[in-house]
Design a protein around this motif. Structure first.
Motif, PDB file in Angstrom:
ATOM      1  N   THR A 861      -7.535 -19.235  -5.137  1.00  0.00           N
ATOM      2  CA  THR A 861      -8.086 -18.498  -4.005  1.00  0.00           C
ATOM      3  C   THR A 861      -7.194 -17.308  -3.701  1.00  0.00           C
ATOM      4  OG1 THR A 861      -9.092 -20.457  -2.997  1.00  0.00           O
ATOM      5  CG2 THR A 861      -8.705 -18.591  -1.553  1.00  0.00           C
ATOM      6  N   PHE A 862      -7.846 -16.172  -3.371  1.00  0.00           N
ATOM      7  CA  PHE A 862      -7.133 -14.942  -3.040  1.00  0.00           C
ATOM      8  C   PHE A 862      -7.694 -14.403  -1.731  1.00  0.00           C
ATOM      9  CE2 PHE A 862      -7.873 -15.359  -7.604  1.00  0.00           C
ATOM     10  CZ  PHE A 862      -6.577 -15.512  -8.058  1.00  0.00           C
ATOM     11  N   ALA A 863      -6.796 -14.001  -0.818  1.00  0.00           N
ATOM     12  CA  ALA A 863      -7.230 -13.490   0.475  1.00  0.00           C
ATOM     13  C   ALA A 863      -6.207 -12.499   1.010  1.00  0.00           C
ATOM     14  CB  ALA A 863      -7.412 -14.641   1.469  1.00  0.00           C
ATOM     15  N   LEU A 864      -6.694 -11.613   1.859  1.00  0.00           N
ATOM     16  CA  LEU A 864      -5.855 -10.588   2.465  1.00  0.00           C
ATOM     17  C   LEU A 864      -4.731 -11.226   3.282  1.00  0.00           C
ATOM     18  CD1 LEU A 864      -5.512  -7.513   3.118  1.00  0.00           C
ATOM     19  CD2 LEU A 864      -6.979  -7.924   5.124  1.00  0.00           C
ATOM     20  N   ASN A 865      -3.502 -10.785   3.009  1.00  0.00           N
ATOM     21  CA  ASN A 865      -2.300 -11.245   3.725  1.00  0.00           C
ATOM     22  C   ASN A 865      -2.048 -12.741   3.555  1.00  0.00           C
ATOM     23  OD1 ASN A 865      -1.894  -8.610   4.769  1.00  0.00           O
ATOM     24  ND2 ASN A 865      -3.305  -9.028   6.464  1.00  0.00           N
ATOM     25  N   LYS A 866      -2.555 -13.313   2.456  1.00  0.00           N
ATOM     26  CA  LYS A 866      -2.303 -14.720   2.144  1.00  0.00           C
ATOM     27  C   LYS A 866      -1.677 -14.818   0.760  1.00  0.00           C
ATOM     28  CE  LYS A 866      -4.637 -15.896   5.855  1.00  0.00           C
ATOM     29  NZ  LYS A 866      -3.972 -16.430   7.078  1.00  0.00           N
ATOM     30  N   LYS A 867      -0.892 -15.858   0.572  1.00  0.00           N
ATOM     31  CA  LYS A 867      -0.362 -16.109  -0.764  1.00  0.00           C
ATOM     32  C   LYS A 867      -1.479 -16.610  -1.666  1.00  0.00           C
ATOM     33  CE  LYS A 867       4.259 -17.375   0.874  1.00  0.00           C
ATOM     34  NZ  LYS A 867       5.278 -18.463   0.987  1.00  0.00           N
ATOM     35  N   PRO A 868      -1.524 -16.164  -2.914  1.00  0.00           N
ATOM     36  CA  PRO A 868      -2.532 -16.720  -3.836  1.00  0.00           C
ATOM     37  C   PRO A 868      -2.275 -18.207  -4.028  1.00  0.00           C
ATOM     38  CG  PRO A 868      -0.910 -15.409  -5.017  1.00  0.00           C
ATOM     39  CD  PRO A 868      -0.627 -15.194  -3.568  1.00  0.00           C
TER      40      PRO A 868
END
Length: 961
Positions: A861-868
């Protein structure tokens, strides 16, 4: 949703005839078919001769329950509507409340209290919501004990009420032998059609009433006249339908020009009668708005019913109320404490100091009062519904649940109540931790082993049969735990949901029935499994337009084929002394014994079920269908729907079944591409003899020697000399000289181009979006769940343009996602719950038929301002964990409403996937949108990733040059 869609269409269609946006008979002249009571033993009723409009009104006793209508309408956002109705008090108090509710989330709109008089009066309330596309239903909510009557309900746009108008010119309500439409032999089915003419003039008459049952020769026709404002009842005796079976009757009224005035489905079930419910009975049902008196008519003995009690029973600390817990008169009641001990729902004074968890000592005082009042009224208590899910976000959730169980157990046992742990069907260390710590406080283990995916849809999307998904694995896992800890074992919930647009007689509806019956039979094959609860009786939406109920509201309570399947399964397996699964291959064969009687259930569970004829059955086998219908001699066959047979002479039926099964072609073949010129073949031997011979693909693969033992499968991976076509035949030549050819079709893989990415942050992917590797999804047909009530205003609301690519070091995802509101307040490991992108990879493209991740699969999972985040990874790495090594540049522009993802997943995180030309693998992408206050929406490329993990549904992909 069919009901919701019909409601919207009906509201628009009748606008030219009247101003009432609620469809169908809102005046109760033909009955109460579209109103529901909750937890009612008997159906609600109309009262004749007392009405504000016409002749009939609906009587509601709030001491029994509360009621809501099943006429829905999708009201527009920020628009004024008015609901008006007539009502009068009969006895008791004088105050009622009205609201429109959304049955998906039970949120109320326009809650208003009214004080009634003993005379009929008109009441109105204004409705307005800021929720777009909300489908709402009229509900009358109890405000103390009062018996009252209502009539002439109307919804209209605007802030003022106009005089009542009927929703439709002509109404009918067909019914067969009462509520639930379940007829017991030898009773003759009688179809009664209640008709009301609200507005068809004499020049449009006489009417023609037609009755028919598809698949049979049953036909009836009658001509009649009916004055405006009058009702009539016409009855038909259907003697041809007096044998067990499912009868999807249809009723149609035509005017004198042959035009349809009104039509309605009227399916019914005929089955043999059942003895009174027994505590040895196998079948239970989750409570619903279905009248409870219907359930014993299909062999149900148990009713599982949730209730909320702590805050209501103890509104102030130490002040306890007495509650009248009334178990159903004909069923054994098993109540459920739903979420009374879930943090956030515990009364503030009932919590531990500085915590949201319940204080065991204070909880014990409440449970003392509760269990005392339940004494003698129930056998066991389901102690927190699915605690492994309710408490999953608590680091010490299992320990907390164990602590509560230890507190509750001695109190429950003092009052003769046993505790059940009703965990979800998921395998997790939660259940094992609880059993390790608190097994002595648990009497019964009751998991909910749903299949996955479990929605049967009209669009043909994949739905797992009972033998796949998570059902079979969950049954094995939890039955072993029950044996290990010496606990009783039952199924606390299970079910399939069926899209409500599917007609009663459609193939999908019959498959729904077949899979239900197969679940019952598989469950009964576990000797530890003593009871089973189906979820639920009537309606109950989940995940869009899908209903769990085996009855459906459609101008009345109508049985699906699943009702007949449930009734016949109860006749066949209820109270069986023993059940043994004799064959567990693609053909399943279950032997049932009860005293000196032996019977069998047989079905085909293969991915593409065949029809295996049974032409040599001995006399007395009495083959009967899934619905109990006698099968004519010579027409019996093994299909995906269980067939039941009896055995009078020892072994004769079993021998005939085995001969027929062994007469099929012995070998089947499945194939997967591993690379462009590498093919993996699975050869399955379904006969009762070993096979040895050669496997070849003419023009592609030379003969290769292979041995496959009986009732097993062997796989072989081969390099082919020529390109592998999309469709080919596998030639199997046995040593005995017999040859077989199996056709194979391979799905065309999605081409992923090789990219030259020198600078990930600046790479111009937009210019390549019309070429290989590009994916564009920007229409509503790409939006999931496929629920018309879920708002989507266009591409700016959610859409994406995405490019996939690769080189020897990385797999690339470049995506431009349009979304007018970006939200993700979840921790890194749960970033998928907010706006994000997920990717799943089946490295070896070998997941055909598998409904869970294997050791070679991975998901990120990839998201803005989050660690993959790496949610699933091969066992060589810890899972789940931060995907260290992934390079990502994710930016957001509020001005354009776009989020741009630039992601490079390194080779080391993808292993065993080989980044080289010709590699074939499975891939799925999910683009999540989870705005606050709204249902999570998403778009997917490839299935099997969004809700349940099913890599068999991933898109086949190939790394191109």
């Amino acid at each position: 949703m069919k009901q919701l869609l019909l409601s919207v269409v009906a509201g628009i269609a009748v606008a030219a005839w009247g101003n009432n946006l609620f469809p169908e008979d809102t005046d109760f002249e033909t009955g109460t078919q579209n109103f529901r009571y909750y937890r009612s033993a008997e159906p609600i009723r109309t009262v004749s001769g007392d009405a504000a409009s016409g002749n009939s009104s609906l009587e509601i006793d709030s001491a029994v329950s509360w009621a809501h209508g099943r006429w829905g309408y999708a009201i527009r956002k920020d628009t004024d509507y008015t609901v008006s109705f007539s009502a009068r008090r009969v006895s008791g108090g004088d105050t009622i409340a009205f609201a429109l509710i959304g049955v998906l989330d039970w949120k109320q709109v326009g809650f208003t209290q009214f004080r009634l008089t003993d005379e009929w009066r008109r009441y109105r309330c204004r409705i307005r919501t800021d929720r777009a596309g909300t489908v709402l239903y009229p509900a009358f909510l109890p405000q103390g004990e009062i018996v009252f009557r209502i009539d002439a309900i109307q919804l209209e746009e605007g802030s003022e009420a106009t005089p009542y108008r009927h929703s439709e010119a002509f109404s009918i309500f067909p019914s067969v032998n009462g509520a639930g439409s379940v007829v017991h032999t030898p009773e003759i089915p009688r179809l009664a059609v209640n008709a009301f003419n609200a507005g068809v003039p004499p020049e449009g008459q006489p009417f023609t009433l037609r009755v028919g049952v598809p698949g049979t020769e049953i036909r009836r026709e009658r001509s009649f006249r009916l004055e405006k404002g009058k009702t009539a009842v016409m009855e038909f005796e259907l003697a041809e339908a007096a044998e067990p079976g499912y009868y999807p009757a249809e009723v149609e009224v035509l005017d004198n020009a042959g035009r349809t005035v009104k039509s309605s489905a009227a399916p019914f079930v005929v089955t043999a009668p059942f003895p009174p419910p027994s505590r040895e009975g196998f079948f239970g049902m989750q409570d619903s708005s279905l009248p409870q008196s219907v359930l014993p008519r299909i062999g149900v003995s148990y009713l599982r019913s949730g209730f909320t009690v702590w805050k209501a029973m103890e509104p102030r600390e130490g002040e306890f109320r007495e509650y009248a817990f009334l178990p159903p008169p004909e069923l054994f009641w098993h109540p459920t404490i739903q979420s009374e001990f879930t943090p956030g729902r515990v009364p503030a004074w009932g919590c531990k100091p500085g915590s949201t968890q319940a204080d065991p000592a204070k909880a014990a005082l409440f449970m003392e009062q509760l269990f005392r009042q339940l004494r003698g009224k129930t056998e066991y208590l389901d102690f927190i519904n699915e605690p492994d899910l309710e408490l999953r976000n608590m680091p010490d959730g299992a320990e907390y649940y164990g602590e509560l169980l230890k507190t509750a157990a001695p109190i429950a046992r003092k009052y003769g109540i046993r505790l059940l742990a009703g965990v979800s069907g998921n395998r997790s260390d939660f259940t094992e931790k609880v059993l390790t710590e608190a097994h002595s406080s648990i009497d019964i283990l009751g998991p909910h082993p749903y299949c996955s995916p479990r929605s049967i849809a009209a669009d043909g999307r994949y739905c797992a049969p009972p033998e796949q998904g998570e059902f079979a694995g969950s049954m094995r896992y939890h039955s072993e735990l029950a044996r290990k800890y010496g606990k009783e074992f039952l199924i606390g919930e299970l079910g399939y949901s069926l899209e409500e647009s599917i007609p009663f007689h459609a193939p999908e509806a019959h498959r729904h029935a077949a899979w239900l019956a197969r679940m019952f039979l598989i469950a009964r094959s576990y000797p530890e499994c003593r009871r089973l609860v189906w979820f639920t009786g009537l309606d109950r939406w989940e995940g869009g337009p899908f209903l769990y109920g085996i009855w459906r509201t459609e101008n009345g309570i109508r049985p699906l084929p699943a009702v007949a399947a449930c009734a016949q399964a109860a006749h066949e397996i209820d109270r069986a002394d023993a059940a043994e699964l004799l064959l567990d291959g693609d053909i399943k064969l279950l032997r049932l014994r009860r005293g000196n009687h032996t019977s069998y259930a047989v079905w085909d569970s293969g991915g593409k079920p065949e029809k295996t004829a049974l032409r040599e059955l001995p006399a007395g086998a009495a083959p009967r269908s899934i619905y109990g219908t006698a099968v004519r001699p010579g027409e019996a066959a093994i299909t995906e729907a269980p067939l039941y047979l009896s055995e009078n002479a020892a072994g004769t039926v079993l021998a005939a079944l085995l001969r027929a099964i062994d007469s099929r072609p012995p070998l089947t073949v499945r194939a997967w591409l591993r690379e462009r010129n590498h093919l993996k073949l699975e050869v399955k031997n379904r006969s009762f003899s070993d096979w040895k011979g050669t496997v070849a693909i003419p023009g592609v693969l030379q003969a290769t020697i292979l041995a496959v033992p009986r009732q097993s499968a062997e796989t072989v991976t081969v390099k082919t000399a020529a390109a592998i076509p999309a469709a080919f035949a596998v030639k199997l030549a046995g040593e005995n000289g017999k040859e077989y050819r199996n056709p194979v079709e391979l799905p065309a893989p999605f081409e992923i181009p090789k990219l030259a990415v020198s600078d990930l942050e600046k790479f111009d992917f937009v210019s390549k979006l019309n070429g290989p590797g590009s994916i564009v999804q920007q229409t509503r047909e790409h939006l999931f769940p496929p629920d018309p009530s879920i708002p989507w205003s266009g591409p700016a609301d959610l859409s994406h343009r995405t490019l996939l690519g690769w080189d020897e070091e990385n797999l690339y995802i470049f995506s431009e996602v349009r979304d007018d509101m970006h939200r993700n307040r979840n921790p890194d490991h749960a970033a998928w719950r907010g706006d994000s992108i997920q990717i799943g990879i089946d490295s070896h493209n070998d997941a055909d038929g598998r409904n869970s991740y294997g050791s070679d699969d991975t998901e990120f999972t990839f998201a803005l301002n989050k660690k993959p985040w790496n949610h699933h990874a091969p066992p060589t790495r810890r899972t789940p964990a931060e995907a260290s090594g992934v390079r990502q540049f994710i930016t957001r522009s509020e001005e354009s409403g776009t989020t741009v993802y630039r992601i490079a997943i390194p080779r080391k995180l993808l292993a065993p996937l080989k980044l080289k030309p010709g590699t074939v693998f499975g891939a799925a992408l999910c683009f999540n949108d989870a705005d606050e206050g709204k249902v999570r929406r998403y778009m997917t490329f490839g299935g099997g990733i969004a809700d349940r993990k099913c890599p068999a549904l991933f898109q086949k992909a190939v790394l191109a040059e």
